[in-house]
Design a protein around this motif. Structure first.
Motif, PDB file in Angstrom:
ATOM      1  N   GLY A  14       0.822  -1.205   0.000  1.00 22.77           N
ATOM      2  CA  GLY A  14       0.000   0.000   0.000  1.00 22.77           C
ATOM      3  C   GLY A  14       0.855   1.253   0.000  1.00 22.77           C
ATOM      4  N   ALA A  15       0.530   2.185  -0.890  1.00 20.57           N
ATOM      5  CA  ALA A  15       1.243   3.460  -0.943  1.00 20.57           C
ATOM      6  C   ALA A  15       0.267   4.601  -0.706  1.00 20.57           C
ATOM      7  CB  ALA A  15       1.984   3.624  -2.266  1.00 20.57           C
ATOM      8  N   GLY A  16      -0.480   4.479   0.380  1.00 23.17           N
ATOM      9  CA  GLY A  16      -1.271   5.607   0.873  1.00 23.17           C
ATOM     10  C   GLY A  16      -0.432   6.302   1.926  1.00 23.17           C
ATOM     11  N   HIS A  17      -1.101   7.092   2.780  1.00 25.84           N
ATOM     12  CA  HIS A  17      -0.315   7.842   3.767  1.00 25.84           C
ATOM     13  C   HIS A  17       0.481   6.908   4.683  1.00 25.84           C
ATOM     14  CE1 HIS A  17      -4.074   7.035   5.948  1.00 25.84           C
ATOM     15  NE2 HIS A  17      -3.355   7.105   7.038  1.00 25.84           N
ATOM     16  N   ALA A  18      -0.127   5.764   5.070  1.00 26.06           N
ATOM     17  CA  ALA A  18       0.540   4.876   6.024  1.00 26.06           C
ATOM     18  C   ALA A  18       1.714   4.142   5.374  1.00 26.06           C
ATOM     19  CB  ALA A  18      -0.459   3.888   6.613  1.00 26.06           C
ATOM     20  N   ALA A  69      -0.254  -1.989   4.846  1.00 28.09           N
ATOM     21  CA  ALA A  69      -0.714  -0.598   4.941  1.00 28.09           C
ATOM     22  C   ALA A  69      -1.748  -0.370   3.849  1.00 28.09           C
ATOM     23  CB  ALA A  69       0.471   0.349   4.791  1.00 28.09           C
ATOM     24  N   SER A  70      -2.641  -1.360   3.703  1.00 22.95           N
ATOM     25  CA  SER A  70      -3.552  -1.331   2.559  1.00 22.95           C
ATOM     26  C   SER A  70      -4.893  -0.696   2.896  1.00 22.95           C
ATOM     27  CB  SER A  70      -3.742  -2.755   2.028  1.00 22.95           C
ATOM     28  OG  SER A  70      -4.077  -3.628   3.081  1.00 22.95           O
ATOM     29  N   GLY A  71      -4.998  -0.095   4.093  1.00 16.03           N
ATOM     30  CA  GLY A  71      -6.196   0.680   4.385  1.00 16.03           C
ATOM     31  C   GLY A  71      -7.235  -0.060   5.205  1.00 16.03           C
ATOM     32  N   ALA A  72      -8.125   0.714   5.815  1.00 13.03           N
ATOM     33  CA  ALA A  72      -9.158   0.160   6.689  1.00 13.03           C
ATOM     34  C   ALA A  72     -10.517   0.164   6.000  1.00 13.03           C
ATOM     35  CB  ALA A  72      -9.233   0.976   7.978  1.00 13.03           C
ATOM     36  N   CYS A  73     -10.612   0.812   4.861  1.00 15.07           N
ATOM     37  CA  CYS A  73     -11.929   1.064   4.247  1.00 15.07           C
ATOM     38  C   CYS A  73     -12.033   0.460   2.856  1.00 15.07           C
ATOM     39  CB  CYS A  73     -12.196   2.566   4.186  1.00 15.07           C
ATOM     40  SG  CYS A  73     -12.120   3.370   5.779  1.00 15.07           S
ATOM     41  N   ASN A  74     -11.467  -0.732   2.645  1.00 17.50           N
ATOM     42  CA  ASN A  74     -11.469  -1.325   1.305  1.00 17.50           C
ATOM     43  C   ASN A  74     -12.844  -1.783   0.851  1.00 17.50           C
ATOM     44  OD1 ASN A  74      -8.643  -2.896   2.650  1.00 17.50           O
ATOM     45  ND2 ASN A  74      -8.509  -1.182   1.252  1.00 17.50           N
ATOM     46  N   ILE A  75     -13.615  -2.355   1.793  1.00 18.37           N
ATOM     47  CA  ILE A  75     -14.905  -2.939   1.411  1.00 18.37           C
ATOM     48  C   ILE A  75     -16.006  -2.324   2.273  1.00 18.37           C
ATOM     49  CG2 ILE A  75     -16.214  -5.099   1.212  1.00 18.37           C
ATOM     50  CD1 ILE A  75     -13.506  -6.578   1.294  1.00 18.37           C
ATOM     51  N   PRO A  76     -16.979  -1.680   1.633  1.00 18.56           N
ATOM     52  CA  PRO A  76     -18.097  -1.145   2.429  1.00 18.56           C
ATOM     53  C   PRO A  76     -18.899  -2.302   3.040  1.00 18.56           C
ATOM     54  CG  PRO A  76     -18.056  -0.196   0.209  1.00 18.56           C
ATOM     55  CD  PRO A  76     -17.100  -1.357   0.207  1.00 18.56           C
ATOM     56  N   SER A  77     -19.211  -2.213   4.323  1.00 17.59           N
ATOM     57  CA  SER A  77     -20.020  -3.243   4.989  1.00 17.59           C
ATOM     58  C   SER A  77     -21.493  -2.889   4.843  1.00 17.59           C
ATOM     59  CB  SER A  77     -19.716  -3.290   6.482  1.00 17.59           C
ATOM     60  OG  SER A  77     -18.357  -3.391   6.713  1.00 17.59           O
TER      61      SER A  77
END
Lengths: 185, 441
Positions: B27-31, B144-152
């Motif tokens: 992951g190349a977002g902020h984290a 670091a691939s994010g917490a919001c990948n899939i909407p629940s």
């Protein structure tokens, strides 16, 4: 948690917290099944009892069998040999919410002195009498009023009552839909 | 910053589409970028794999009007911070993407873009990573691939009639895409309230279904709420000091909106604008939605919790008068109107009778770990970890809500977390190397 306070609402919070910890490791043990058995006696009078239930992975038992008679009042041309079934629902809700209040208060070091719940549930009996299909059978709503005396300020007492609703099984049962399957042999 | 010495090494690893490397960052977002910065500082050999482009989720999975919930003075990452003149403003997505692209230029990570990771498994003491750009073996892996990948969505969403358009925050861009008619917003997080607000302002009838939520005023005693949360130390509360970390990690985002003109957006505001407030959605049957009868209580809980937070802030301000700005001292300790709930809120709504054409599920997100074939999950499918250090040795996660501190949920919380985690990772690699050297003697 301040140990000097000597708060005692008769709830063993430590045991509950330990059970919660243990169950987080084995969520299967948290699956309970509750049971009741009911026999028709006569008219609108039924006799019911509860004794066994399932939990923590095995059959469990109350320390004794508890019996209940349900009936309808005389104005329904019944003999009034017990509480009306809908009143059992109110009793269940009150028992559940108040137990929650005691447990949460213990956990928050709040000494309770008096907790009285008064419940009111209006109902239009045109529903159960089949007079008007737009009227539901059940309660229009349920109003619970608490008189609480405790060593805590108003906000803390309100928070107790709110937290108890959040964690209450019967509150959930009456506020949310549940699938009910009734079959016959 | 001069990076000329490392460029040739980096290019080697970039062109080497297979091989062995100490650390892979996914992951190349902020984290992910922040992790790369800290790994470089420690001289740790690593590679960043990004499924799309830098800041991919922010570019592709956010609605148009979204801004950060934190003001610009909080926009900081290791070695980098906002330096514009609008310290109290809130970044739009365009500005945030630029901020992260500027950061990527500074960090200059050894990066493979369009390198979606398809499979990761344990291999002895390391990990085998398969991606669309190549295959690597690494000793440690940072997710670091994010917490919001899939909407629940709640289970009852399956029963929704196909005649109603069903959207998630990943599908939604702006009110123009909606057909005329009513809109039901499910969920009262920051997302739910922001969408309800802008959709209503566009002239749609809005119903908002509300379960447990976190009420928070944008400004308090003339300052942004983040100022007080920061000052009073609430954002720095550690994950291992919180009463119930599982609950804290699952809380909906606070009801905040970042806007040019800071304003309080709460359920009362939506009600004033004409929205209909209903309880948590509990079922859909015969084209009718059913709502919980617990609406009053969830609102009471959120009001009580907000007041407790404001009390904490006031107590801090009373105890630390020197740190309270002059303009805030005279301000009364304001309390906000309790959430207004109808005496008997509606518990069923017929979609057709109420002309509700669209439903938007603002009911949270899940990370996507389908590619992670490692025995490290709990029974809810989440990675078991202690402050980002996963159970599986050499495996780390970063950029999740309340990972190590309350502020971990926000961009500026990454800095302290990534410092802690790369420190742990460096020690892990040294111990690994020491064991291997010892064994070969």
């Amino acid at each position: 948690m301040s140990e000097g306070k000597n708060v005692d609402n008769g709830v063993n919070v430590q045991a509950l917290l330990e059970a919660r910890e243990a169950l987080s490791e084995m969520p299967e043990g948290a699956k309970f099944t509750w049971r009741a058995t009911s026999d028709w006696v006569n008219g609108t009078h039924s006799h019911s009892f509860v004794e066994g239930f399932f939990g923590l992975g095995e059959e469990q038992k109350h320390i004794k069998k508890y019996d209940f008679d349900s009936d309808h009042p005389e104005i329904f041309a019944s003999e009034d040999l017990g509480a009306t079934p809908v009143e059992f629902v109110l009793v269940g809700l009150a028992g559940c919410l108040t137990a929650g209040i005691a447990a949460v208060a213990q956990n928050r070091d709040i000494q309770l002195k008096k907790v009285t719940a008064t419940l009111e549930a209006p109902m239009d009996i045109q529903g159960i009498l089949g007079m008007d299909s737009d009227v539901r059978n059940g309660f229009d709503e349920i109003k619970v009023h608490y008189e609480i005396e405790a060593d805590a300020d108003k906000d803390d007492i309100e928070a107790l009552v709110a937290q108890s609703q959040k964690r209450s099984a019967v509150f959930d049962i009456v506020t949310n839909p549940t699938n009910v399957t009734v079959n016959v042999n | 910053m001069s990076r000329s010495t490392s460029t040739s090494d980096k290019n080697q690893s970039l062109h080497r589409k297979t091989g062995t490397i100490d650390v892979i960052v996914i992951g190349a977002g902020h984290a992910g970028l922040a992790t790369s910065y800290c790994l470089q500082q420690r001289g740790i050999d690593h590679l960043v794999l990004e499924r799309g482009e830098i800041a991919n989720s922010w570019k592709k999975e956010r609605w148009d009007s979204l801004t950060l919930l934190t003001p610009n003075w909080q926009s900081r990452l290791p070695g980098f911070q906002y330096e514009g003149d609008d310290q109290d403003g809130f970044m739009t997505m365009k500005q945030l993407i630029r901020f992260l692209e500027d950061y990527a230029r500074l960090v200059n990570p050894p990066l493979n873009t369009h390198a979606e990771v398809t499979d990761v498994r344990q291999n002895g003491k390391g990990y085998e990573v398969k991606s669309k750009a190549g295959e690597w073996t690494c000793k440690a892996l940072v997710i670091a691939s994010g917490a919001c990948n899939i909407p629940s969505k709640p289970k009852c969403a399956e029963a929704l009639s196909h005649s109603i358009t069903s959207l998630t925050p990943h599908d939604y861009r702006n009110p123009d895409q909606l057909e005329p008619g009513g809109v039901m917003i499910v969920g009262a997080s920051a997302t739910g309230l922001q969408l309800a607000d802008e959709i209503q302002q566009q002239g749609h009838d809005v119903t908002i279904a509300t379960g447990e939520h976190v009420r928070m005023p944008r400004t308090y005693r003339r300052k942004d709420i983040q100022f007080w949360l920061h000052k009073a130390g609430i954002l720095d509360e550690r994950y291992d000091e919180l009463d119930d970390i599982n609950r804290a990690r699952k809380l909906p985002s606070p009801q905040l909106i970042g806007a040019h003109d800071p304003r309080i957006l709460d359920l009362n505001k939506l009600t004033d604008q004409g929205a209909r407030l209903v309880g948590r959605i509990m079922g859909i049957r015969d084209n009718q939605a059913m709502f919980s009868g617990s609406l009053k209580n969830v609102c009471a809980l959120a009001d009580l919790k907000m007041n407790r937070m404001l009390n904490t802030i006031d107590e801090w301000a009373d105890e630390n008068p020197d740190e309270v700005p002059e303009e805030c001292k005279a301000e009364p300790k304001e309390r906000f109107e309790a959430t207004r709930v109808d005496d008997k809120p509606t518990i069923t709504i017929d979609f057709k009778d109420n002309n509700i054409r669209t439903i938007i599920w603002c009911t949270g997100f899940k990370p996507d770990y389908q590619w992670l074939d490692v025995d490290t999950f709990d029974h809810k499918g989440m990675i078991r970890h202690d402050g980002g250090v996963a159970q599986s040795p050499g495996l780390y996660v970063i950029g999740l809500p309340v990972l190590r501190r309350r502020k971990s949920s926000f961009i500026h919380g990454t800095e302290d977390d990534v410092n802690d985690i790369t420190e742990h990772l460096a020690a892990y690699l040294s111990a690994e190397t020491a064991t291997r050297v010892g064994a070969s003697r």
